[in-house]
Design a protein around this motif. Structure first.
Motif, PDB file in Angstrom:
ATOM      1  N   GLY A  22      23.815  86.363  89.798  1.00 42.32           N
ATOM      2  CA  GLY A  22      23.818  87.753  90.270  1.00 42.32           C
ATOM      3  C   GLY A  22      23.707  88.742  89.127  1.00 42.32           C
ATOM      4  N   LEU A  23      24.476  88.519  88.062  1.00 50.55           N
ATOM      5  CA  LEU A  23      24.392  89.397  86.889  1.00 50.55           C
ATOM      6  C   LEU A  23      23.004  89.357  86.286  1.00 50.55           C
ATOM      7  CD1 LEU A  23      27.806  88.549  85.200  1.00 50.55           C
ATOM      8  CD2 LEU A  23      27.148  90.777  86.108  1.00 50.55           C
ATOM      9  N   LEU A  73      33.547  92.347  99.424  1.00 54.96           N
ATOM     10  CA  LEU A  73      33.472  91.044  98.770  1.00 54.96           C
ATOM     11  C   LEU A  73      34.829  90.367  98.687  1.00 54.96           C
ATOM     12  CD1 LEU A  73      30.769  91.814  96.085  1.00 54.96           C
ATOM     13  CD2 LEU A  73      30.513  90.578  98.247  1.00 54.96           C
ATOM     14  N   GLY A  74      35.896  91.154  98.566  1.00 55.21           N
ATOM     15  CA  GLY A  74      37.237  90.585  98.611  1.00 55.21           C
ATOM     16  C   GLY A  74      37.544  89.988  99.979  1.00 55.21           C
ATOM     17  N   GLY A  75      37.091  90.645 101.028  1.00 58.99           N
ATOM     18  CA  GLY A  75      37.274  90.123 102.382  1.00 58.99           C
ATOM     19  C   GLY A  75      36.336  88.976 102.705  1.00 58.99           C
ATOM     20  N   PHE A  76      35.225  88.910 102.009  1.00 63.16           N
ATOM     21  CA  PHE A  76      34.209  87.886 102.274  1.00 63.16           C
ATOM     22  C   PHE A  76      34.532  86.560 101.596  1.00 63.16           C
ATOM     23  CE2 PHE A  76      29.875  86.094 101.361  1.00 63.16           C
ATOM     24  CZ  PHE A  76      29.542  85.790 102.673  1.00 63.16           C
ATOM     25  N   THR A  77      34.966  86.600 100.341  1.00 63.06           N
ATOM     26  CA  THR A  77      35.264  85.362  99.633  1.00 63.06           C
ATOM     27  C   THR A  77      36.618  84.829 100.070  1.00 63.06           C
ATOM     28  OG1 THR A  77      36.129  86.575  97.737  1.00 63.06           O
ATOM     29  CG2 THR A  77      33.825  85.927  97.638  1.00 63.06           C
ATOM     30  N   GLY A  97      28.191  89.780  91.159  1.00 63.61           N
ATOM     31  CA  GLY A  97      27.395  89.986  89.951  1.00 63.61           C
ATOM     32  C   GLY A  97      26.344  91.065  90.137  1.00 63.61           C
ATOM     33  N   VAL A  98      25.664  91.041  91.270  1.00 63.71           N
ATOM     34  CA  VAL A  98      24.641  92.049  91.553  1.00 63.71           C
ATOM     35  C   VAL A  98      25.276  93.432  91.687  1.00 63.71           C
ATOM     36  CG1 VAL A  98      22.969  92.851  93.270  1.00 63.71           C
ATOM     37  CG2 VAL A  98      23.027  90.430  92.625  1.00 63.71           C
ATOM     38  N   VAL A  99      26.327  93.531  92.468  1.00 64.81           N
ATOM     39  CA  VAL A  99      26.948  94.829  92.760  1.00 64.81           C
ATOM     40  C   VAL A  99      27.505  95.477  91.495  1.00 64.81           C
ATOM     41  CG1 VAL A  99      28.878  95.942  93.963  1.00 64.81           C
ATOM     42  CG2 VAL A  99      27.380  94.368  95.187  1.00 64.81           C
ATOM     43  N   VAL A 100      28.150  94.704  90.635  1.00 65.07           N
ATOM     44  CA  VAL A 100      28.736  95.298  89.425  1.00 65.07           C
ATOM     45  C   VAL A 100      27.654  95.908  88.540  1.00 65.07           C
ATOM     46  CG1 VAL A 100      28.815  93.234  87.951  1.00 65.07           C
ATOM     47  CG2 VAL A 100      30.537  94.983  87.702  1.00 65.07           C
ATOM     48  N   VAL A 101      26.496  95.256  88.457  1.00 62.32           N
ATOM     49  CA  VAL A 101      25.395  95.799  87.646  1.00 62.32           C
ATOM     50  C   VAL A 101      24.783  97.022  88.324  1.00 62.32           C
ATOM     51  CG1 VAL A 101      23.087  95.319  86.720  1.00 62.32           C
ATOM     52  CG2 VAL A 101      24.900  93.604  86.502  1.00 62.32           C
ATOM     53  N   SER A 135      20.132  88.421  87.667  1.00 58.81           N
ATOM     54  CA  SER A 135      19.126  88.983  88.583  1.00 58.81           C
ATOM     55  C   SER A 135      19.148  90.506  88.556  1.00 58.81           C
ATOM     56  CB  SER A 135      19.383  88.499  90.011  1.00 58.81           C
ATOM     57  OG  SER A 135      19.286  87.111  90.099  1.00 58.81           O
ATOM     58  N   ALA A 136      20.333  91.070  88.670  1.00 56.90           N
ATOM     59  CA  ALA A 136      20.429  92.529  88.705  1.00 56.90           C
ATOM     60  C   ALA A 136      20.078  93.141  87.353  1.00 56.90           C
ATOM     61  CB  ALA A 136      21.834  92.951  89.127  1.00 56.90           C
ATOM     62  N   ARG A 137      20.504  92.509  86.258  1.00 55.21           N
ATOM     63  CA  ARG A 137      20.165  93.037  84.929  1.00 55.21           C
ATOM     64  C   ARG A 137      18.674  92.954  84.676  1.00 55.21           C
ATOM     65  NH1 ARG A 137      25.344  90.338  81.898  1.00 55.21           N
ATOM     66  NH2 ARG A 137      26.789  92.026  82.378  1.00 55.21           N
ATOM     67  N   SER A 138      18.022  91.913  85.175  1.00 58.56           N
ATOM     68  CA  SER A 138      16.565  91.793  85.034  1.00 58.56           C
ATOM     69  C   SER A 138      15.859  92.919  85.757  1.00 58.56           C
ATOM     70  CB  SER A 138      16.088  90.452  85.600  1.00 58.56           C
ATOM     71  OG  SER A 138      16.599  89.395  84.845  1.00 58.56           O
ATOM     72  N   PHE A 139      16.396  93.322  86.890  1.00 61.88           N
ATOM     73  CA  PHE A 139      15.819  94.411  87.652  1.00 61.88           C
ATOM     74  C   PHE A 139      15.870  95.720  86.865  1.00 61.88           C
ATOM     75  CE2 PHE A 139      16.306  97.962  90.626  1.00 61.88           C
ATOM     76  CZ  PHE A 139      15.145  97.818  91.381  1.00 61.88           C
ATOM     77  N   TYR A 140      16.957  95.927  86.133  1.00 61.71           N
ATOM     78  CA  TYR A 140      17.140  97.170  85.381  1.00 61.71           C
ATOM     79  C   TYR A 140      16.570  97.120  83.977  1.00 61.71           C
ATOM     80  CZ  TYR A 140      19.980  99.058  89.107  1.00 61.71           C
ATOM     81  OH  TYR A 140      20.408  99.541  90.300  1.00 61.71           O
ATOM     82  N   ALA A 141      16.082  95.962  83.570  1.00 64.07           N
ATOM     83  CA  ALA A 141      15.552  95.830  82.202  1.00 64.07           C
ATOM     84  C   ALA A 141      14.226  96.536  82.047  1.00 64.07           C
ATOM     85  CB  ALA A 141      15.397  94.367  81.836  1.00 64.07           C
TER      86      ALA A 141
END
Length: 124
Positions: A115-116, A72-76, A49-53, A118-124
């Protein structure tokens, strides 16, 4: 770096982080429940969620193969999740298996939502 090399490098890093996280959670909370798998699926979803934003806001989509598909594909670990769930189920611990499956789903969806947000709040 080509996208294929990014995926390969990211996958190696993500799988290594998954292994280390699994070991750490087993030492911390024991081996009777797949805490490591549950942890990486939550953290991986949160980070997705964080990375996509961040990539969208920073015009960084060229890093998506490295970070999203690779790391993230290797991590999950949904294949490991499936095995863990069946192992618990086959031990006859139906209630615990249900808690694990439902808990994983809730935490993974909660992780990406957090994650979405949190990251969107950062960019708001």
């Amino acid at each position: 770096m080509t996208p294929l090399l990014q995926v390969a490098l990211g996958g190696a890093l993500g799988a290594t982080a998954r292994y280390l996280t699994g070991n750490a959670m087993a030492r911390l909370l024991g081996k009777d429940f797949p805490w490591g798998t549950l942890t990486v699926n939550f953290l991986g979803s949160f980070l997705m969620g964080v990375v996509v934003v961040v990539l969208a806001h920073e015009n960084g989509n060229k890093f998506a193969p490295l970070l999203m598909t690779g790391m993230l594909g290797g991590f999950t670990t949904y294949s490991a999740f499936s095995l863990d769930a069946m192992t618990i189920f086959e031990r006859g611990e139906y209630g615990l298996a249900s808690v694990y499956v439902i808990g994983t789903l809730i935490l993974a969806l909660g992780g990406i939502a957090l994650g979405l947000y949190s990251a969107r709040s950062f960019y708001a």
